[in-house]
Structure formats: structure tokens, C-alpha cells
Design an enzyme around this catalytic site. Structure first.
Site, PDB file in Angstrom:
ATOM      1  CE1 TYR A 168      22.143 -29.805  19.808  1.00 39.49           C
ATOM      2  CE2 TYR A 168      21.668 -28.230  21.545  1.00 39.49           C
ATOM      3  CZ  TYR A 168      22.089 -28.497  20.262  1.00 39.49           C
ATOM      4  OH  TYR A 168      22.443 -27.458  19.432  1.00 39.49           O
ATOM      5  CG  HIS A 217      26.396 -31.251  18.407  1.00 40.83           C
ATOM      6  ND1 HIS A 217      26.604 -31.185  17.043  1.00 40.83           N
ATOM      7  CD2 HIS A 217      25.049 -31.297  18.586  1.00 40.83           C
ATOM      8  CE1 HIS A 217      25.428 -31.206  16.420  1.00 40.83           C
ATOM      9  NE2 HIS A 217      24.467 -31.264  17.331  1.00 40.83           N
ATOM     10  CD  GLU A 236      22.299 -34.653  14.629  1.00 42.37           C
ATOM     11  OE1 GLU A 236      21.560 -35.351  15.375  1.00 42.37           O
ATOM     12  OE2 GLU A 236      22.248 -33.410  14.587  1.00 42.37           O
TER      13      GLU A 236
END
Ligand code: CA
Length: 423
Positions: A136, A141, A207
């Protein structure tokens, strides 16, 4: 500079300047000719190179232990070797394709057995993925998601700037480009004051990520430092981490993503080696807070890889909805690998890691529908006049990526998948 990366290299195989696969690329994949068996393959321009046929005919003598080395249905045996072997194999393929090399060029019968048109078969999953980890690592984002779902003032959770956040995903539902996606069903709670409901996901999303395939491996109880990490990364693919936002939102606290993610992820079929991407290294984003020594790097490096996402409505044209770049990652691949293994977690050849959604600083560079349509408040207009907040049945999603410098363009091919209605 690695020999195979020389921008001056020319091949006797004709390559369109817009091709993703010039002689400086030499990616690896698994190709299956119609009615034939799966074989290890590489590619130049519009030609698929059967590496098994090449090996059987003795072209890897002194480089590979046996003539049968490439008689394989996944690239895992190659990945188990060390970087020095991957490099020798790529250099050798490059050498055979160079314009002044006659070894293969002058043997018409060998060329016939070794080269195939992409349309004569299909690309399969390049590796048997053992374990899959999704990071991540894009600050934009993580900030966008935190802003939409929690609190704009505290969009990043306290750990985010101190460690590359990640979770273990499902390896066996990672599929190759061309396979369709069935809309997932699941439990959601659209009204926070009412009981949850069951049905097809209404908020299906993509994504835009990059996946990296691990090689060599390291035994349980050991770690890989940031300095060593690039020796353990074989290469990169484009990665679409399909996400059902409504399922995800209801299920993810306290243990993280589960059914909102594990129904499928799609990858591009050609693994572009980290070696081939070396000329496109650029400084990574600046760190905003001091980090612990095990995550430090002398020179933090990213990669300048342009990424594009297109959406094609059932009867419409492919329309670009996102232009982003791998360089927007805050945490580097090397830091992700070091963090992953700092506790002694093992790495196996064939493991896959993904970067997490890559979002850039401007709204056209957001790497998911959720961000592009800002949770559905800013629908995306398509050329056929329709709009999208999330993906609809019949939509096709196409991802492309390439790096370009000194007249050399190294691309990944595409990841293309169509959404089918829920079963
Ligand atoms: Ca993801």
C-alpha cells in the site's frame, strides 16, 4: 551498463519503433501454440521465441546445465537460479538476435522451429505463484482512501510513514491477461443503520499496480536487506488488483481485505526483467520522516514507468481514464522486500509482491475508479455518452505500461479483462 541494455543494439529481426519488445527488452513468459505444449518463451517485436527449442538446439550450451532446462510449463525453475544465471540467459538471447550475429540468423530451419507469431497460440500464467503480498506504498493513494473513508485531517494512519504497509493476499486467484472477471457476490451494508445485505457487488473497481516476481529465494529465519533486495527481484509485470469496494468496506475492519479482493487479480503475461529496467532508474520520492535503519537506503531509487488505464464500454471505444507512473511510489521495492523479511519471513522463487495502487498527485493520475470518480461523486464521462462511477458488466479494462529513454522503449504488453455478470 549491461551488454543487453545498450541503446545502440540493433536486431536482424524487424521491430516496429512503437513495439514494447525491442532487442533491449527480452522479457520472459510461457507460450502455448494451438495444439502444442506450453513452453518458456521470450519475445522480440512481433515474434515469440521458443526458449525450449532454442535450448534443445544447443544455443545455451555452457550457460544452462541441461538441454531440457527450458522444457517447463512455468518459469519457476529459472527463477530458482541466481541473478547471474538470469543475466547470462538474457545476454545470450540478446547476442543471438544482434544484427551482426549469424548463428541463428543464417539457419532458416532453426528459425522456423524457434519463432512463432503471437496469434498462433496464447500466453499462459508465467509462474506458479507460491505466495502473494500486496503493499500500500503510494502516499497519494493512501491519503485519498483515508480522506474518503475516515478523516481528511488524519488521512494517513500513524504507522504509514514509518513502514511499508501490506497484507498477504491469495496467490491462486491471480490470473493472466485475457481471462474474464465474473462480478463477485458478497455481503455488504449499503445503509449503516440497517442490517447487511447479500448480492452482486455494486462497486466493482480496478487498482493499477505493478507486480514483482521474486527469484532465488531466502530460507525461513533470514532477512533480505535493502541493499541485497534487487538481487532477489526477477522482474516486473502490470498488476490489476480487482476490488469490490462495497464488500471491502464492510469486511475490512479489523483484519484487512478478504473477499473484496481475493476473487481475482490480473497480470500481464510477460515478465520484464529488473535488469532490462535498470536504465530507467530515477531517484525515489523524498522521505518525510526519519525511518529505522533496516529500511534505510544509500540511494533510494524508483523506476520511471508510464502507466495507462483504459476503459472500454460494451459498444464503445477504449478511453483513457488514468495516466500514472511507477515513480509515484513512496516506499521503494527494496524497502518493501526488506520490511517483508526483517522478521525472518522466507521468500520463495515465484512469490509475487504488488506495489499497491499507484496514484499520482493530480486527479487524472489516480489509479482506481474510487479515486477517479471520488467515491462516485464525480462520474467519469465515456465517449459513447455513458458515465461510470464504478465498473459495469460488459466493460473491458485495459492497462498498459512502458519506460522510454535514449530512443529505447521497454514495454509490458497489456492486461486486458472483461467484466462478466455475477453468476
Ligand atoms: Ca491493492
Amino acid at each position: 551498463m549491461l551488454k543487453a541494455n545498450d541503446p545502440q543494439l540493433k536486431s536482424w529481426v524487424e521491430v516496429n519503433p512503437q513495439s514494447d519488445f525491442p532487442i533491449q527488452n527480452i522479457p520472459f513468459g510461457i507460450f502455448q501454440k494451438k495444439g502444442g505444449k506450453a513452453v518458456a518463451a521470450s519475445r522480440i517485436g512481433n515474434e515469440i521465441i521458443d526458449l525450449n527449442a532454442l535450448a534443445q538446439k544447443g544455443y545455451f550450451k555452457d550457460i544452462l546445465p541441461t538441454k531440457d532446462f527450458f522444457d517447463i510449463e512455468t518459469l519457476n525453475p529459472l527463477l530458482k537460479e541466481k541473478k547471474t544465471v538470469w543475466r547470462k540467459v538474457r545476454n545470450r538471447i540478446s547476442e543471438l538476435l544482434q544484427i551482426d550475429n549469424k548463428e541463428l540468423q543464417k539457419k532458416a530451419n532453426h528459425r522456423k522451429a524457434i519463432f512463432h507469431a503471437p496469434s498462433s497460440g496464447k500466453m499462459l500464467m508465467p509462474v506458479k505463484i507460491g505466495d502473494y503480498t500486496d503493499f500500500y506504498a503510494s502516499k497519494e493513494h493512501a491519503t485519498n482512501v483515508g480522506t474518503m473513508f475516515r478523516d481528511p485531517k488524519n488521512a494517513l494512519l500513524p504507522n504509514w510513514l514509518h513502514l511499508p504497509v501490506g497484507y498477504h493476499g491469495r496467490a491462486s486467484s491471480i490470473i493472466v491477461s485475457g481471462q474474464n472477471i465474473v462480478r463477485p457476490k458478497g455481503q455488504t451494508r449499503p445503509d449503516p443503520d440497517k442490517a447487511p445485505v447479500f448480492g452482486p457487488s455494486k462497486l466493482l473497481d480496478f487498482e493499477m499496480e505493478m507486480g514483482y516476481i521474486m527469484g532465488q529465494g531466502k530460507k525461513l529465519g533470514n532477512s533480505i536487506s535493502t541493499k541485497e533486495a534487487s538481487d532477489y527481484i526477477f522482474g516486473l509485470v502490470l498488476f490489476n488488483d480487482w476490488s469490490a469496494r462495497d464488500i471491502q468496506k464492510w469486511e475490512y475492519v479489523p483484519l484487512g481485505p478478504f473477499l473484496g479482493k481475493n476473487f481475482a487479480s490480473s497480470i500481464s503475461p510477460w515478465i520484464v526483467t529488473l535488469d532490462a529496467l535498470e536504465p530507467f532508474r530515477i531517484p525515489a520520492q523524498k522521505l518525510e520522516v526519519p525511518i529505522l535503519p533496516y529500511l534505510k537506503e544509500k540511494k533510494r531509487r524508483s523506476l520511471d514507468i508510464k502507466l495507462e488505464v483504459q476503459l472500454k464500454a460494451p459498444k464503445g471505444k477504449a478511453h483513457t481514464i488514468c495516466n500514472t507512473n511507477f515513480k509515484y511510489m513512496y516506499w521503494t521495492m527494496e524497502q518493501q522486500v526488506a520490511h517483508h523479511t526483517v522478521n525472518g519471513c522466507n521468500i520463495e522463487a515465484g512469490d509475487m509482491m504488488a506495489s499497491g495502487t499507484i496514484s499520482g498527485p493530480t486527479p487524472d493520475a489516480y489509479g482506481s475508479m474510487m479515486e477517479l470518480s471520488w467515491k462516485g461523486t464525480k462520474p467519469i464521462k465515456l465517449p459513447d455518452g455513458s458515465t461510470r462511477k464504478f465498473l459495469q458488466d460488459g466493460d473491458t479494462l485495459i492497462m498498459n505500461g512502458h519506460a522510454e529513454k535514449d530512443g529505447v522503449r521497454i514495454g509490458f504488453g497489456e492486461v486486458k479483462s472483461k467484466i462478466l455478470p455475477a453468476k
